[in-house]
Design an enzyme around this catalytic site. Structure first.
Site, PDB file in Angstrom:
ATOM      1  N   HIS A  78      -9.949   1.693   5.271  1.00 12.91           N
ATOM      2  CA  HIS A  78      -8.773   2.168   5.293  1.00 12.91           C
ATOM      3  C   HIS A  78      -8.880   2.856   6.699  1.00 12.91           C
ATOM      4  O   HIS A  78      -9.547   3.749   6.722  1.00 12.91           O
ATOM      5  CB  HIS A  78      -7.534   1.968   4.634  1.00 12.91           C
ATOM      6  CG  HIS A  78      -6.318   2.751   5.104  1.00 12.91           C
ATOM      7  ND1 HIS A  78      -5.668   3.401   5.687  1.00 12.91           N
ATOM      8  CD2 HIS A  78      -5.332   1.560   5.088  1.00 12.91           C
ATOM      9  CE1 HIS A  78      -4.447   3.249   6.385  1.00 12.91           C
ATOM     10  NE2 HIS A  78      -3.706   1.383   5.796  1.00 12.91           N
ATOM     11  N   LYS A 123      -0.018   4.476  -0.002  1.00 11.25           N
ATOM     12  CA  LYS A 123      -0.391   5.572  -0.301  1.00 11.25           C
ATOM     13  C   LYS A 123      -0.431   6.591  -0.944  1.00 11.25           C
ATOM     14  O   LYS A 123       0.402   6.660  -2.157  1.00 11.25           O
ATOM     15  CB  LYS A 123      -0.288   6.042   1.221  1.00 11.25           C
ATOM     16  CG  LYS A 123      -0.209   4.635   2.250  1.00 11.25           C
ATOM     17  CD  LYS A 123      -0.066   4.914   4.048  1.00 11.25           C
ATOM     18  CE  LYS A 123      -0.170   3.253   4.605  1.00 11.25           C
ATOM     19  NZ  LYS A 123      -0.115   3.827   6.145  1.00 11.25           N
ATOM     20  N   ASN A 138       0.841  -0.751   0.198  1.00 12.14           N
ATOM     21  CA  ASN A 138       0.014   0.548   0.056  1.00 12.14           C
ATOM     22  C   ASN A 138       1.266   0.692  -0.118  1.00 12.14           C
ATOM     23  O   ASN A 138       0.864   1.486   1.042  1.00 12.14           O
ATOM     24  CB  ASN A 138      -0.936   0.129   1.308  1.00 12.14           C
ATOM     25  CG  ASN A 138      -1.698   0.990   1.166  1.00 12.14           C
ATOM     26  OD1 ASN A 138      -2.054   2.139   0.373  1.00 12.14           O
ATOM     27  ND2 ASN A 138      -2.382   1.501   2.804  1.00 12.14           N
ATOM     28  N   SER A 151       3.797  -1.952  10.562  1.00  9.98           N
ATOM     29  CA  SER A 151       4.861  -1.837  10.434  1.00  9.98           C
ATOM     30  C   SER A 151       5.272  -2.944  10.615  1.00  9.98           C
ATOM     31  O   SER A 151       6.110  -3.269  11.002  1.00  9.98           O
ATOM     32  CB  SER A 151       4.803  -1.097  11.981  1.00  9.98           C
ATOM     33  OG  SER A 151       4.602   0.424  12.813  1.00  9.98           O
ATOM     34  N   GLU A 164      -6.000  -4.460  10.789  1.00 11.93           N
ATOM     35  CA  GLU A 164      -4.582  -3.189  10.914  1.00 11.93           C
ATOM     36  C   GLU A 164      -5.005  -2.002  12.327  1.00 11.93           C
ATOM     37  O   GLU A 164      -5.726  -1.449  12.527  1.00 11.93           O
ATOM     38  CB  GLU A 164      -4.908  -2.372   9.887  1.00 11.93           C
ATOM     39  CG  GLU A 164      -4.759  -2.836   8.615  1.00 11.93           C
ATOM     40  CD  GLU A 164      -3.970  -2.077   7.710  1.00 11.93           C
ATOM     41  OE1 GLU A 164      -2.874  -1.832   7.102  1.00 11.93           O
ATOM     42  OE2 GLU A 164      -4.183  -0.895   6.856  1.00 11.93           O
ATOM     43  N   GLU A 180      -7.525   5.561   7.804  1.00 16.15           N
ATOM     44  CA  GLU A 180      -6.375   6.930   7.038  1.00 16.15           C
ATOM     45  C   GLU A 180      -7.387   7.291   6.872  1.00 16.15           C
ATOM     46  O   GLU A 180      -8.246   8.477   6.769  1.00 16.15           O
ATOM     47  CB  GLU A 180      -5.711   6.782   6.372  1.00 16.15           C
ATOM     48  CG  GLU A 180      -4.088   6.308   7.054  1.00 16.15           C
ATOM     49  CD  GLU A 180      -2.860   6.051   6.696  1.00 16.15           C
ATOM     50  OE1 GLU A 180      -2.528   5.539   5.229  1.00 16.15           O
ATOM     51  OE2 GLU A 180      -2.233   4.942   7.081  1.00 16.15           O
ATOM     52  N   GLY A 207       2.248   2.801  10.862  1.00 19.26           N
ATOM     53  CA  GLY A 207       3.559   3.679  10.518  1.00 19.26           C
ATOM     54  C   GLY A 207       3.798   4.464  11.710  1.00 19.26           C
ATOM     55  O   GLY A 207       4.632   5.713  11.944  1.00 19.26           O
TER      56      GLY A 207
HETATM   57  P1  PGA Z   1       3.001   0.712   7.687  1.00 18.06           P
HETATM   58  O1  PGA Z   1       1.531   0.994   7.056  1.00 18.06           O
HETATM   59  O2  PGA Z   1       3.359  -0.646   7.120  1.00 18.06           O
HETATM   60  O3  PGA Z   1       3.709   1.982   7.078  1.00 18.06           O
HETATM   61  O4  PGA Z   1       2.334   0.367   8.777  1.00 18.06           O
HETATM   62  C1  PGA Z   1       0.366  -0.437   7.307  1.00 18.06           C
HETATM   63  C2  PGA Z   1      -0.615   0.075   6.193  1.00 18.06           C
HETATM   64  O5  PGA Z   1      -1.443   1.518   6.730  1.00 18.06           O
HETATM   65  O6  PGA Z   1      -1.649  -0.462   5.464  1.00 18.06           O
END
Ligand code: PGA
Length: 250
Positions: free
Chosen positions: A95, A11, A9, A213, A167, A97, A173
């Site tokens: 997601h 982003k 992903n 992460s 998640e 976000e 992140g």
């Molecule tokens: P990350 O993001 O691996 O940077 O923690 C995962 C995600 O949001 O799908």
């Protein structure tokens, strides 16, 4: 051996030119393994380039979002049919976000999942609790509510073509991944919810990915867990060498 899904992903990162450079390097670094499905989800503007670069490589293309109507006056939105033009076969919905920053309610993930399924695109339905919700002991009730809402009105036959991604928001992140046993507990719970909504048979068939992460050095511990069928990877998917290593270690 179980099938593993490793989904990048990206982003809001990488222009079409950056995406093209990634694909060239990744195809050198990556060794295809038949029990692993690798999916790249670039931004909409890089889809055409990625589609062209990875043709016949065995890598699948995903999108990071879609709109739930098939066409019409929805300024700025992208339909499932538009994604299909670029061989998109997976799409991320719900997601955290988007839930948090763009205020998308649980119901939107449901409408988007249905739109994806109508166009034969596999929705990757994201669920996960915030730190406050975990600290308050509400992680299971939150995840159950998100999952049940996202799957409302979806038939068991269609549910065979979904992926779920657990998640936890506090792990995304932050460099602070869930402990494998902590993730496994939630994955087993998600399977139990799927069994309640559909059937035991279906609950065993839906791949449940972990996200938050994930890195080359923790993917193995994660995918060794009985109920973890792969990962949705943000930061660690941006570098081609790093992502190829992560896929290898899974
Ligand atoms: P990350 O993001 O691996 O940077 O923690 C995962 C995600 O949001 O799908």
């Amino acid at each position: 051996m179980k099938r593993l899904y490793l989904i990048a992903n990206w982003k809001m990162n990488k222009t079409a030119a950056d995406a093209s450079a990634f694909c060239k390097e990744f195809s050198h670094e990556w060794a295809q393994e038949k029990e692993k499905t690798v999916v790249i989800c670039p931004s909409f503007t890089a889809l055409a380039k990625v589609c062209e670069e990875i043709e016949e490589s065995g890598i699948k293309i995903g999108a990071q979002d879609l709109f739930y109507e098939d066409q019409g006056p929805f300024t700025g939105e992208i339909s499932a049919a538009m994604l299909r033009e670029f061989n998109v076969s997976y799409v991320i919905v719900g997601h955290s976000e988007r839930r948090r920053i763009l205020m998308e309610p649980d119901e939107l993930a449901n409408k988007k999942a249905k739109a994806a399924l109508r166009s034969k695109i596999i929705p990757v339905i994201c669920v996960g609790e915030s730190l406050e919700e975990r600290n308050a002991g509400k992680m299971k009730s939150v995840v159950e509510r998100q999952l049940k809402t996202a799957l409302e009105g979806i038939s068991e036959a269609d549910a065979r073509n979904i992926l779920v991604a657990y998640e936890p928001v506090w792990a995304i992140g932050t460099g602070n991944n869930a402990a494998p046993a902590q993730a496994e507990e939630m994955h087993a719970f998600i399977r139990a919810v799927l069994e309640k909504i559909f059937s035991k048979d279906l609950s065993k068939k839906v791949p449940i990915l972990y996200g938050g992460s994930v890195k080359p050095d923790n993917i193995e511990m994660m995918t060794k867990q009985q109920n973890i069928d792969g990962a949705l990877v943000g930061g660690a998917s941006l570098d081609p060498k790093n992502f190829a290593q992560l896929v290898k270690n899974a």
